[in-house]
Write a protein that holds these residues in place. Structure first.
Motif, PDB file in Angstrom:
ATOM      1  N   LYS A 290      10.527  27.637  18.356  1.00  0.00           N
ATOM      2  CA  LYS A 290      11.952  27.378  17.881  1.00  0.00           C
ATOM      3  C   LYS A 290      11.913  26.703  16.316  1.00  0.00           C
ATOM      4  N   GLN A 291      12.961  26.868  15.649  1.00  0.00           N
ATOM      5  CA  GLN A 291      13.001  26.471  14.242  1.00  0.00           C
ATOM      6  C   GLN A 291      13.622  24.934  14.324  1.00  0.00           C
ATOM      7  N   VAL A 292      12.721  24.123  13.867  1.00  0.00           N
ATOM      8  CA  VAL A 292      13.049  22.621  14.087  1.00  0.00           C
ATOM      9  C   VAL A 292      13.790  21.959  12.978  1.00  0.00           C
ATOM     10  N   ASN A 293      13.176  22.268  11.595  1.00  0.00           N
ATOM     11  CA  ASN A 293      13.674  21.469  10.621  1.00  0.00           C
ATOM     12  C   ASN A 293      13.935  22.512   9.330  1.00  0.00           C
ATOM     13  N   SER A 294      15.166  22.681   8.820  1.00  0.00           N
ATOM     14  CA  SER A 294      15.432  23.418   7.613  1.00  0.00           C
ATOM     15  C   SER A 294      14.726  22.816   6.338  1.00  0.00           C
ATOM     16  N   TYR A 295      14.652  23.511   5.367  1.00  0.00           N
ATOM     17  CA  TYR A 295      14.350  22.808   4.077  1.00  0.00           C
ATOM     18  C   TYR A 295      14.616  23.775   2.984  1.00  0.00           C
ATOM     19  N   TYR A 296      14.833  23.336   1.709  1.00  0.00           N
ATOM     20  CA  TYR A 296      14.980  23.787   0.493  1.00  0.00           C
ATOM     21  C   TYR A 296      13.535  23.861  -0.152  1.00  0.00           C
ATOM     22  N   ARG A 297      13.063  25.017  -0.782  1.00  0.00           N
ATOM     23  CA  ARG A 297      11.816  25.261  -1.328  1.00  0.00           C
ATOM     24  C   ARG A 297      12.033  25.930  -2.857  1.00  0.00           C
ATOM     25  N   THR A 298      11.751  24.980  -3.698  1.00  0.00           N
ATOM     26  CA  THR A 298      11.780  25.425  -5.391  1.00  0.00           C
ATOM     27  C   THR A 298      10.553  25.721  -5.675  1.00  0.00           C
ATOM     28  N   THR A 299      10.370  26.763  -6.310  1.00  0.00           N
ATOM     29  CA  THR A 299       9.096  27.126  -6.980  1.00  0.00           C
ATOM     30  C   THR A 299       9.254  27.378  -8.664  1.00  0.00           C
ATOM     31  N   THR A 300       8.465  26.803  -9.214  1.00  0.00           N
ATOM     32  CA  THR A 300       8.564  27.026 -10.808  1.00  0.00           C
ATOM     33  C   THR A 300       7.175  27.607 -11.212  1.00  0.00           C
ATOM     34  N   LEU A 301       7.195  28.601 -12.045  1.00  0.00           N
ATOM     35  CA  LEU A 301       6.229  28.970 -12.919  1.00  0.00           C
ATOM     36  C   LEU A 301       5.672  28.344 -13.840  1.00  0.00           C
ATOM     37  N   GLU A 302       4.749  27.537 -13.708  1.00  0.00           N
ATOM     38  CA  GLU A 302       4.347  26.626 -14.901  1.00  0.00           C
ATOM     39  C   GLU A 302       3.339  27.402 -15.870  1.00  0.00           C
ATOM     40  N   ASP A 303       2.748  28.207 -15.680  1.00  0.00           N
ATOM     41  CA  ASP A 303       1.893  28.926 -16.273  1.00  0.00           C
ATOM     42  C   ASP A 303       1.351  30.450 -15.788  1.00  0.00           C
ATOM     43  N   ILE A 304       1.294  31.274 -16.431  1.00  0.00           N
ATOM     44  CA  ILE A 304       0.777  32.677 -16.241  1.00  0.00           C
ATOM     45  C   ILE A 304      -0.018  33.430 -17.352  1.00  0.00           C
ATOM     46  N   GLN A 305      -1.355  33.808 -16.906  1.00  0.00           N
ATOM     47  CA  GLN A 305      -2.302  34.331 -17.921  1.00  0.00           C
ATOM     48  C   GLN A 305      -2.839  35.610 -17.502  1.00  0.00           C
ATOM     49  N   VAL A 306      -3.250  36.473 -18.344  1.00  0.00           N
ATOM     50  CA  VAL A 306      -3.700  37.756 -17.790  1.00  0.00           C
ATOM     51  C   VAL A 306      -5.529  37.451 -18.198  1.00  0.00           C
ATOM     52  N   VAL A 307      -6.422  37.567 -17.018  1.00  0.00           N
ATOM     53  CA  VAL A 307      -7.818  36.861 -17.153  1.00  0.00           C
ATOM     54  C   VAL A 307      -8.682  37.988 -16.575  1.00  0.00           C
ATOM     55  N   ASP A 308      -9.782  37.819 -16.807  1.00  0.00           N
ATOM     56  CA  ASP A 308     -10.932  38.984 -16.495  1.00  0.00           C
ATOM     57  C   ASP A 308     -11.517  38.574 -15.148  1.00  0.00           C
ATOM     58  N   ARG A 309     -11.535  37.300 -14.782  1.00  0.00           N
ATOM     59  CA  ARG A 309     -12.129  36.900 -13.284  1.00  0.00           C
ATOM     60  C   ARG A 309     -11.442  35.776 -12.610  1.00  0.00           C
ATOM     61  N   ILE A 310     -11.641  35.646 -11.421  1.00  0.00           N
ATOM     62  CA  ILE A 310     -11.371  34.427 -10.677  1.00  0.00           C
ATOM     63  C   ILE A 310     -11.853  33.290 -11.294  1.00  0.00           C
ATOM     64  N   GLY A 311     -11.089  32.212 -11.365  1.00  0.00           N
ATOM     65  CA  GLY A 311     -11.589  31.068 -12.064  1.00  0.00           C
ATOM     66  C   GLY A 311     -11.336  30.727 -13.290  1.00  0.00           C
ATOM     67  N   GLN A 312     -11.095  31.952 -13.984  1.00  0.00           N
ATOM     68  CA  GLN A 312     -10.742  31.871 -15.580  1.00  0.00           C
ATOM     69  C   GLN A 312      -9.400  31.429 -15.525  1.00  0.00           C
ATOM     70  N   HIS A 313      -8.987  30.561 -16.646  1.00  0.00           N
ATOM     71  CA  HIS A 313      -7.735  30.040 -16.899  1.00  0.00           C
ATOM     72  C   HIS A 313      -7.062  30.863 -18.257  1.00  0.00           C
ATOM     73  N   HIS A 314      -7.938  31.146 -19.289  1.00  0.00           N
ATOM     74  CA  HIS A 314      -7.362  31.628 -20.428  1.00  0.00           C
ATOM     75  C   HIS A 314      -8.292  32.694 -20.740  1.00  0.00           C
TER      76      HIS A 314
END
Length: 314
Positions: A290-314
């Motif tokens: 049963k649904q017990v508690n409704s919520y609002y969920r806000t998602t904000t993209l703070e950064d996106i990059q194209v990288v070569d491997r997992i763990g790389q940030h830039h």
């Protein structure tokens, strides 16, 4: 009650409403609504409902030392930054103009690369107002041929490569997105899957636009702008002033009454800030979920990059 949000451009630099002024504003507004609902047109000169409510609110604002008051869906007044009266369609068109220079510094991703994203999540429960926040980092294979690492609500998930007959929709491969139309009318027709406008088909189109813009992906030039312009042509889209801030920036939302998603834009610049969704928590009661508690969920993209491997940030 959306018409109550149309009173704008008052001096928001003034001090907040006193308790006395706030009570007077609420009383005046409730009186106007009660009189209108009972059909007492003699006292209002036969004004229609929208004008009655706007006039009542304008009087309340004037009594409150020039502070703009917005009555939210739960009936609680609060201050808000001024926003010129524009339609939801106009907000989307301005966002389209703004987006034409967005993400210009990102390279065209190769199929064997990853999208790195950092997303800030705020989840506010309707009962009690409890708020939880997360900062999720993820590395998603561009074409799905490699394992991906995805973080959701702080929990790490290791996703296997896509199966032989699995595809992502909307696509994340750049060459596939290049095939999408950048003419807003044609793109809207694609969002509707070639179907005629109807409530159900328009909700589906709004959802398709949300999925495209939610990411993570790098969109070809003009596609993001075309998506906003295409959605601006949908009937029934509306402004939503419920959202006060997104990552510290004053926001206005554009939503569709049949969809659970709301686009969020900066109130001054019309920068696209993210998405808000409405959901609920599930709990097993007597063997049934049963649904017990409704919520609002806000998602904000703070950064996106194209990288070569997992763990790389830039």
């Amino acid at each position: 009650m959306d018409e109550l949000t149309r009173v704008r451009d008052w001096d928001t630099g003034a001090e907040g409403l006193s308790d006395r002024a706030r009570a007077a504003a609420r009383a005046r507004l409730e009186t106007a609504i009660t009189e209108e609902s009972r059909g007492r047109t003699a006292r209002t000169g036969g004004l229609n409902r929208r004008l009655v409510l706007r006039t009542a609110l304008a009087g309340a604002v004037a009594a409150g030392a020039g502070v703009t008051v917005v009555v939210t869906r739960d009936g609680a007044p609060h201050r808000t930054a001024p926003l010129h009266t524009v339609s939801a369609a106009e907000v989307l068109r301005r966002a389209a103009d703004r987006s034409r220079t967005a993400n210009r510094d990102l390279p065209v991703p190769r199929d064997d690369q990853y999208f790195y994203t950092r997303i800030y999540v705020v989840q506010t429960y309707l009962k009690g107002g409890r708020t939880r926040t997360w900062t999720d980092e993820s590395w998603m294979s561009v074409d799905g041929s490699k394992p991906s690492l995805r973080q959701e609500n702080g929990k790490i998930h290791h996703d296997p490569p896509l199966g032989k007959h699995e595809v992502r929709w909307p696509p994340t491969v750049y060459s596939e997105l290049q095939k999408w139309p950048t003419d807003p009318d044609k793109l809207l027709d694609q969002f509707r899957h070639g179907m005629k406008s109807s409530l159900r088909n328009d909700v589906d189109a709004f959802f398709e636009g949300c999925m495209l813009l939610m990411g993570p992906r790098v969109l070809p030039p003009a596609l993001q702008a075309a998506a906003f312009e295409a959605l601006s042509k949908l009937p029934r889209i509306r402004l939503d002033y419920h959202d006060a801030t997104v990552a510290g920036r004053r926001a206005v939302g554009v939503s569709h009454p049949g969809a659970a998603f709301t686009f969020l834009f900066d109130r001054k610049t019309y920068d696209y800030l993210g998405l808000r969704t409405k959901g609920s928590s599930a709990k097993k009661v007597n063997g049934e979920w049963k649904q017990v508690n409704s919520y609002y969920r806000t998602t904000t993209l703070e950064d996106i990059q194209v990288v070569d491997r997992i763990g790389q940030h830039h």
